[in-house]
Design a protein around this motif. Structure first.
Motif, short mmCIF file in Angstrom:
data_model
loop_
_atom_site.label_atom_id
_atom_site.label_comp_id
_atom_site.label_asym_id
_atom_site.label_seq_id
_atom_site.Cartn_x
_atom_site.Cartn_y
_atom_site.Cartn_z
N THR A 187 -6.82 82.25 39.40
CA THR A 187 -7.01 82.03 37.96
C THR A 187 -8.35 81.37 37.69
N LYS A 188 -8.69 80.37 38.52
CA LYS A 188 -9.98 79.70 38.35
C LYS A 188 -11.12 80.67 38.62
N TYR A 189 -10.99 81.49 39.66
CA TYR A 189 -12.02 82.48 39.99
C TYR A 189 -12.25 83.44 38.83
N VAL A 190 -11.17 84.00 38.28
CA VAL A 190 -11.29 84.94 37.17
C VAL A 190 -11.91 84.27 35.95
N LEU A 216 -26.53 72.03 24.99
CA LEU A 216 -26.04 73.39 24.80
C LEU A 216 -26.60 74.36 25.84
N GLN A 217 -27.90 74.21 26.16
CA GLN A 217 -28.50 75.13 27.12
C GLN A 217 -27.95 74.97 28.53
N ASP A 218 -27.30 73.85 28.78
CA ASP A 218 -26.71 73.62 30.10
C ASP A 218 -25.21 73.94 30.12
N LYS A 219 -24.71 74.58 29.07
CA LYS A 219 -23.26 74.76 28.92
C LYS A 219 -22.65 75.54 30.08
N ASP A 220 -23.26 76.68 30.44
CA ASP A 220 -22.69 77.50 31.51
C ASP A 220 -22.75 76.79 32.86
N THR A 221 -23.88 76.15 33.14
CA THR A 221 -24.01 75.42 34.40
C THR A 221 -23.01 74.27 34.46
N ALA A 222 -22.86 73.57 33.34
CA ALA A 222 -21.91 72.46 33.29
C ALA A 222 -20.49 72.96 33.52
N ARG A 223 -20.17 74.12 32.98
CA ARG A 223 -18.82 74.69 33.17
C ARG A 223 -18.59 75.00 34.65
N LEU A 224 -19.57 75.58 35.31
CA LEU A 224 -19.45 75.88 36.73
C LEU A 224 -19.23 74.61 37.54
N LEU A 225 -20.05 73.61 37.27
CA LEU A 225 -19.96 72.36 38.03
C LEU A 225 -18.64 71.64 37.74
N SER A 226 -18.13 71.78 36.54
CA SER A 226 -16.86 71.14 36.20
C SER A 226 -15.68 71.82 36.90
N GLU A 227 -15.87 73.08 37.29
CA GLU A 227 -14.83 73.82 38.02
C GLU A 227 -15.00 73.70 39.53
N GLY A 228 -16.01 72.93 39.96
CA GLY A 228 -16.24 72.76 41.39
C GLY A 228 -17.01 73.90 42.03
N VAL A 229 -17.69 74.70 41.22
CA VAL A 229 -18.48 75.82 41.73
C VAL A 229 -19.94 75.37 41.83
N PHE A 230 -20.33 74.92 43.02
CA PHE A 230 -21.68 74.42 43.23
C PHE A 230 -22.60 75.46 43.87
N SER A 231 -22.02 76.58 44.30
CA SER A 231 -22.80 77.64 44.95
C SER A 231 -21.93 78.89 45.01
N ASP A 232 -22.54 80.01 45.39
CA ASP A 232 -21.77 81.23 45.60
C ASP A 232 -20.68 81.02 46.66
N THR A 233 -21.00 80.22 47.67
CA THR A 233 -20.05 79.99 48.75
C THR A 233 -18.79 79.28 48.25
N HIS A 234 -18.96 78.34 47.32
CA HIS A 234 -17.79 77.68 46.75
C HIS A 234 -16.91 78.67 45.99
N LEU A 235 -17.54 79.60 45.28
CA LEU A 235 -16.78 80.61 44.54
C LEU A 235 -16.06 81.54 45.50
N LEU A 236 -16.74 81.92 46.57
CA LEU A 236 -16.11 82.76 47.59
C LEU A 236 -14.93 82.05 48.24
N ALA A 237 -15.08 80.74 48.49
CA ALA A 237 -13.98 79.99 49.09
C ALA A 237 -12.75 80.02 48.19
N MET A 238 -12.96 79.97 46.88
CA MET A 238 -11.84 80.04 45.95
C MET A 238 -11.13 81.37 46.03
#
Length: 321
Positions: free
Chosen positions: A290-293, A215-237
């Motif tokens: 949509t993924k970014y939002v 449970l404590q890893d839920k948010d991190t797991a969600r990010l990694l499942s969306e392919g967001v491994f860093s701020d740069t990946h989110l910016l690329a999206m």
């Protein structure tokens, strides 16, 4: 969206991948002595790039880092040590390319992409940033560049090309007279920029969430499942989504007319050599935004990521026919 002035980070670091990549090379019997074919020519070209800003009074941390990497490369080539694996030379060369071109990119941004010269400079820089992968291919090393250079460096090469084209398009689309005469160039740059960013996002596999995720890893797991491994990946999206929005709004969905004209930006790198299939600006833009939002209003809620512009673009992409 973020200020274009700040979208390109410095180079990724090679230290973390050196041992692993060298191990791959050794295991496959790919170690060797002396410089790699084509490396000295490229080192001379980088040396000339380094001297130009210095001669004009340029003084920058990245120039210093690039210079240090070049000096180390030259020393290793002269030594011809049996302990120097090609992977190490290739990583150092890539690091030097990233550092030196970062300084040049920053100059372009500071000068607001001069209308008369910036397109040629963007072409030149995207070409230089393709050189590390080209060198791996020329050396007949039967490995994917990502296994030789490492994930971070290869991601950075694609990110830097995509982000540079993002910044260029971000600037020139506001020049109404230029835009009237150069829609095809803008569309080509948008196509190439999005492809570089999508390629950058493709190198790591998203995490498959299962019941073992605590449970404590839920948010991190969600990010990694969306392919967001860093701020740069989110910016690329979000940048790829925004470029799709510009493409649809300013150029029309179209098919492929701009891609049949002489390329304003070279098709470089294994992920960008064949552009035969046109991008669907609408669907790809909707998917990325949509993924970014979803990520920003989910696991990253309250952490300073704005979604207002992305939502406005999604509205346009979803309703404009």
């Amino acid at each position: 969206m973020a200020d274009a002035r700040h979208v390109v980070p410095g180079a990724g670091t090679a230290a973390g991948m050196a041992a692993a990549a060298a191990g791959v090379m050794a295991a496959k019997g790919l170690g060797g002595t002396g410089p790699l074919p084509g490396l000295r020519r490229r080192l001379a070209a980088l040396g000339r790039r380094l001297e130009a800003p210095r001669g004009a009074g340029g003084d920058d941390t990245f120039l210093a880092k690039g210079s240090a990497a070049l000096e180390k490369l030259e020393a290793l080539c002269v030594e011809g040590s049996e302990n120097t694996h090609p992977s190490r030379l290739l990583q150092l060369y890539t690091q030097a390319v990233l550092d030196i071109t970062y300084f040049e990119e920053s100059q372009l941004v500071d000068e607001d992409f001069p209308e008369e010269t910036s397109l040629e400079k963007v072409k030149e820089l995207t070409s230089v940033l393709s050189e590390p992968e080209d060198l791996v291919t020329e050396c007949s090393i039967n490995e994917d560049p990502i296994n030789i250079l490492g994930t971070e460096l290869v991601e950075c090469l694609y990110w830097r090309r995509g982000a540079l084209l993002y910044m260029y398009c971000h600037t020139v689309k506001e020049r109404s007279e230029w835009l009237q005469e150069n829609v095809a160039i803008l569309k080509k740059c948008l196509n190439d920029g999005v492809r570089y960013l999508m390629k950058m996002l493709s190198f790591r596999c998203p995490l498959q969430i299962n019941e073992d995720v605590s449970l404590q890893d839920k948010d991190t797991a969600r990010l990694l499942s969306e392919g967001v491994f860093s701020d740069t990946h989110l910016l690329a999206m979000v940048y790829s989504g925004e470029m799709c929005y510009w493409g649809l709004k300013l150029c029309g969905q179209g098919e492929q007319e701009s891609l049949e004209t002489p390329d304003p930006v070279p098709k470089s790198g294994p992920g960008c050599r064949s552009h035969s299939a046109p991008l669907d600006f609408r669907e790809l833009g909707k998917s990325m935004l949509t993924k970014y939002v979803s990520v920003c209003e989910g696991p990253l809620h309250g952490q300073g990521w704005s979604t207002s512009s992305a939502k406005q673009m999604l509205c346009y992409l979803g309703t404009k026919k």
